[in-house]
Enzyme design. Sequence first.
Site, PDB file in Angstrom:
ATOM      1  N   ASP A 170       0.836  -1.203   0.000  1.00  0.00           N
ATOM      2  CA  ASP A 170       0.000   0.000   0.000  1.00  0.00           C
ATOM      3  C   ASP A 170       0.871   1.255   0.000  1.00  0.00           C
ATOM      4  O   ASP A 170       0.567   2.247  -0.659  1.00  0.00           O
ATOM      5  CB  ASP A 170      -0.897  -0.018   1.245  1.00  0.00           C
ATOM      6  CG  ASP A 170      -2.190   0.756   1.051  1.00  0.00           C
ATOM      7  OD1 ASP A 170      -2.361   1.355  -0.022  1.00  0.00           O
ATOM      8  OD2 ASP A 170      -3.020   0.763   1.975  1.00  0.00           O
ATOM      9  N   HIS A 173      -7.662  -1.680   8.731  1.00  0.00           N
ATOM     10  CA  HIS A 173      -6.660  -1.101   7.836  1.00  0.00           C
ATOM     11  C   HIS A 173      -7.023   0.380   7.766  1.00  0.00           C
ATOM     12  O   HIS A 173      -8.088   0.727   7.266  1.00  0.00           O
ATOM     13  CB  HIS A 173      -6.775  -1.795   6.472  1.00  0.00           C
ATOM     14  CG  HIS A 173      -5.934  -1.202   5.403  1.00  0.00           C
ATOM     15  ND1 HIS A 173      -4.701  -1.728   5.063  1.00  0.00           N
ATOM     16  CD2 HIS A 173      -6.120  -0.134   4.578  1.00  0.00           C
ATOM     17  CE1 HIS A 173      -4.181  -1.016   4.065  1.00  0.00           C
ATOM     18  NE2 HIS A 173      -5.020  -0.043   3.755  1.00  0.00           N
ATOM     19  N   CYS A 206      -3.875   5.348  -2.274  1.00  0.00           N
ATOM     20  CA  CYS A 206      -4.608   4.349  -3.052  1.00  0.00           C
ATOM     21  C   CYS A 206      -4.790   4.900  -4.454  1.00  0.00           C
ATOM     22  O   CYS A 206      -5.347   5.979  -4.618  1.00  0.00           O
ATOM     23  CB  CYS A 206      -5.964   4.052  -2.417  1.00  0.00           C
ATOM     24  SG  CYS A 206      -6.989   2.988  -3.459  1.00  0.00           S
TER      25      CYS A 206
END
Length: 303
Positions: A13, A204, A237
């Site tokens: 990520d 998360h 993201c």
Amino acid sequence: MPSVTVVDVAARDGLQNEKTHLDTQTKLELIARLEAAGVKSYEASSFVHPRWVPRMADAEAVFSGLPPSAGVTRWALLVNDHGYARARAAGADHVRLVVAATETMNQKNANRSPAETLESYRPIVQAAKEDGVAVTGVIGVSFGCPFEGAVDPGRVLELAEKLAEMGVGEIDFADTVGMGVPSQVSRMVASAGERIPGMRLGVHLHNTRGTGLANAFAAVEAGAEVVDASLGGAGGCPFAPRATGNIATEDLVFMLEGMGVSTGIDLERLIEASMWFSKALGRDLPGMVTKAGACWTGAAPVA
Ligand code: ZN
């Protein structure tokens, strides 16, 4: 002493949305530094199409370059059966399957509805069982969606129940764009604990709106056993507009250890790793403990 598994997601990520591209060797050095600091669980890469996430195109090379895994859990993130086949061929034995809680987010991520994605995971979870592979179901945008706004927690819990029924060993509620607040996180984890007794639950968290650590606290208080974080707070993201990094692993470890919750991670070594990571990325990272220093008060942790 209570304990929490901190899963570092910097190598996946963290890196997938950083401007600086790190080569495979540097990614492996990041992983080696995490392991040296005592991080026992981390996302090593994702097996998704390189057209979508070009930063993870070297997933095979990363997995084949990992040191022998003595008691260390390396997660591979995937979104379909092709990813599962690639992950298996690369030797991955821990996989995370992602489904977004909202129609729009899942369409953008996977070109299909959340229900269709779930159905496509059923044979993967089955195969994983036969292969002895551990599976976590990750529910994206569990606490808010950048496209649809508020997310009905009932919808998220329904997805969680379906994942549990399929046979995943762990469920992770992801605050993909940092829209959650602690009361929301606390209710979600507590409700999931009631509705799916015995399921290992995780969160998360992204710190997009400054509520990341408070959300981590709420999750742990409500019974979460797993919390994701990214070294230095790196990341974002690629599919979520304006998303910022995860909560910083060093900040999370500082908070948990100070609360008497064991993480097994050496904070000083983690800070050194974060300083190195910041240099490798060529930018200042948001992690605060790395800037301020661990500066333990010396007070005995309250168990
Ligand atoms: Zn994320």
